[in-house]
Design a protein around this motif. Sequence first.
Motif, PDB file in Angstrom:
ATOM      1  N   ASN A   1      24.966 -11.727   8.111  1.00 37.06           N
ATOM      2  CA  ASN A   1      23.984 -11.914   9.195  1.00 37.06           C
ATOM      3  C   ASN A   1      22.623 -11.334   8.825  1.00 37.06           C
ATOM      4  OD1 ASN A   1      25.769 -13.262  10.876  1.00 37.06           O
ATOM      5  ND2 ASN A   1      26.540 -11.349  11.748  1.00 37.06           N
ATOM      6  N   LEU A   2      22.629 -10.195   8.154  1.00 41.03           N
ATOM      7  CA  LEU A   2      21.376  -9.570   7.733  1.00 41.03           C
ATOM      8  C   LEU A   2      20.639 -10.469   6.743  1.00 41.03           C
ATOM      9  CD1 LEU A   2      19.469  -7.080   7.601  1.00 41.03           C
ATOM     10  CD2 LEU A   2      20.864  -6.298   5.693  1.00 41.03           C
ATOM     11  N   CYS A   3      21.356 -10.995   5.764  1.00 33.89           N
ATOM     12  CA  CYS A   3      20.719 -11.864   4.763  1.00 33.89           C
ATOM     13  C   CYS A   3      20.170 -13.137   5.386  1.00 33.89           C
ATOM     14  CB  CYS A   3      21.715 -12.200   3.654  1.00 33.89           C
ATOM     15  SG  CYS A   3      22.036 -10.805   2.566  1.00 33.89           S
ATOM     16  N   LYS A   4      20.935 -13.747   6.280  1.00 36.21           N
ATOM     17  CA  LYS A   4      20.465 -14.966   6.937  1.00 36.21           C
ATOM     18  C   LYS A   4      19.227 -14.680   7.788  1.00 36.21           C
ATOM     19  CE  LYS A   4      24.808 -17.485   7.145  1.00 36.21           C
ATOM     20  NZ  LYS A   4      25.830 -18.066   8.017  1.00 36.21           N
ATOM     21  N   SER A   5      19.242 -13.566   8.502  1.00 38.98           N
ATOM     22  CA  SER A   5      18.113 -13.182   9.345  1.00 38.98           C
ATOM     23  C   SER A   5      16.858 -12.937   8.505  1.00 38.98           C
ATOM     24  CB  SER A   5      18.483 -11.934  10.140  1.00 38.98           C
ATOM     25  OG  SER A   5      17.369 -11.422  10.806  1.00 38.98           O
ATOM     26  N   ARG A   6      17.039 -12.220   7.401  1.00 40.43           N
ATOM     27  CA  ARG A   6      15.883 -11.944   6.541  1.00 40.43           C
ATOM     28  C   ARG A   6      15.358 -13.220   5.896  1.00 40.43           C
ATOM     29  NH1 ARG A   6      16.842  -6.059   3.971  1.00 40.43           N
ATOM     30  NH2 ARG A   6      16.515  -4.950   5.924  1.00 40.43           N
ATOM     31  N   ALA A   7      16.235 -14.111   5.510  1.00 35.90           N
ATOM     32  CA  ALA A   7      15.793 -15.377   4.919  1.00 35.90           C
ATOM     33  C   ALA A   7      14.961 -16.163   5.919  1.00 35.90           C
ATOM     34  CB  ALA A   7      17.001 -16.192   4.451  1.00 35.90           C
ATOM     35  N   ARG A   8      15.406 -16.212   7.183  1.00 38.25           N
ATOM     36  CA  ARG A   8      14.624 -16.914   8.218  1.00 38.25           C
ATOM     37  C   ARG A   8      13.259 -16.267   8.410  1.00 38.25           C
ATOM     38  NH1 ARG A   8      19.596 -17.176  10.888  1.00 38.25           N
ATOM     39  NH2 ARG A   8      19.094 -15.308  12.064  1.00 38.25           N
ATOM     40  N   ARG A   9      13.250 -14.939   8.472  1.00 39.86           N
ATOM     41  CA  ARG A   9      11.981 -14.237   8.693  1.00 39.86           C
ATOM     42  C   ARG A   9      11.021 -14.437   7.524  1.00 39.86           C
ATOM     43  NH1 ARG A   9      10.699  -8.217  10.853  1.00 39.86           N
ATOM     44  NH2 ARG A   9       8.483  -8.391  10.524  1.00 39.86           N
ATOM     45  N   VAL A  10      11.537 -14.375   6.312  1.00 35.19           N
ATOM     46  CA  VAL A  10      10.697 -14.558   5.129  1.00 35.19           C
ATOM     47  C   VAL A  10      10.149 -15.986   5.086  1.00 35.19           C
ATOM     48  CG1 VAL A  10      10.762 -14.635   2.596  1.00 35.19           C
ATOM     49  CG2 VAL A  10      11.752 -12.698   3.810  1.00 35.19           C
TER      50      VAL A  10
ATOM     51  N   GLU B   1      19.535 -16.175   0.565  1.00 38.26           N
ATOM     52  CA  GLU B   1      20.557 -17.180   0.858  1.00 38.26           C
ATOM     53  C   GLU B   1      21.616 -17.236  -0.233  1.00 38.26           C
ATOM     54  OE1 GLU B   1      18.112 -20.591   1.570  1.00 38.26           O
ATOM     55  OE2 GLU B   1      17.744 -20.004   3.657  1.00 38.26           O
ATOM     56  N   ALA B   2      21.213 -17.005  -1.477  1.00 40.95           N
ATOM     57  CA  ALA B   2      22.174 -16.988  -2.582  1.00 40.95           C
ATOM     58  C   ALA B   2      23.123 -15.806  -2.446  1.00 40.95           C
ATOM     59  CB  ALA B   2      21.439 -16.942  -3.914  1.00 40.95           C
ATOM     60  N   ALA B   3      22.632 -14.697  -1.900  1.00 41.18           N
ATOM     61  CA  ALA B   3      23.495 -13.532  -1.707  1.00 41.18           C
ATOM     62  C   ALA B   3      24.597 -13.833  -0.698  1.00 41.18           C
ATOM     63  CB  ALA B   3      22.664 -12.332  -1.247  1.00 41.18           C
TER      64      ALA B   3
END
Length: 72
Positions: A5-14, A37-39
Amino acid sequence: MPDENLCKSRARRVRDLASRADPFTRKRLLALADRYEAAVAGPPDAAPHAVVTATTSEDAQRNHFTDGVKPT
């Protein structure tokens, strides 16, 4: 693996930040989002490895040669 969830959230924000950035920064931010997203996706599948097991010394000797016959 990092929290999904953290990675998806950060990808959206970036990606959101990239939409408002100059071209140079946008390119770098989009690359960063791709890494997040790759992570989540995990490492790519590795090529399968051949596994040879030998139960006796005779099997080990036979598996050492490709056709099962010792070269002369």
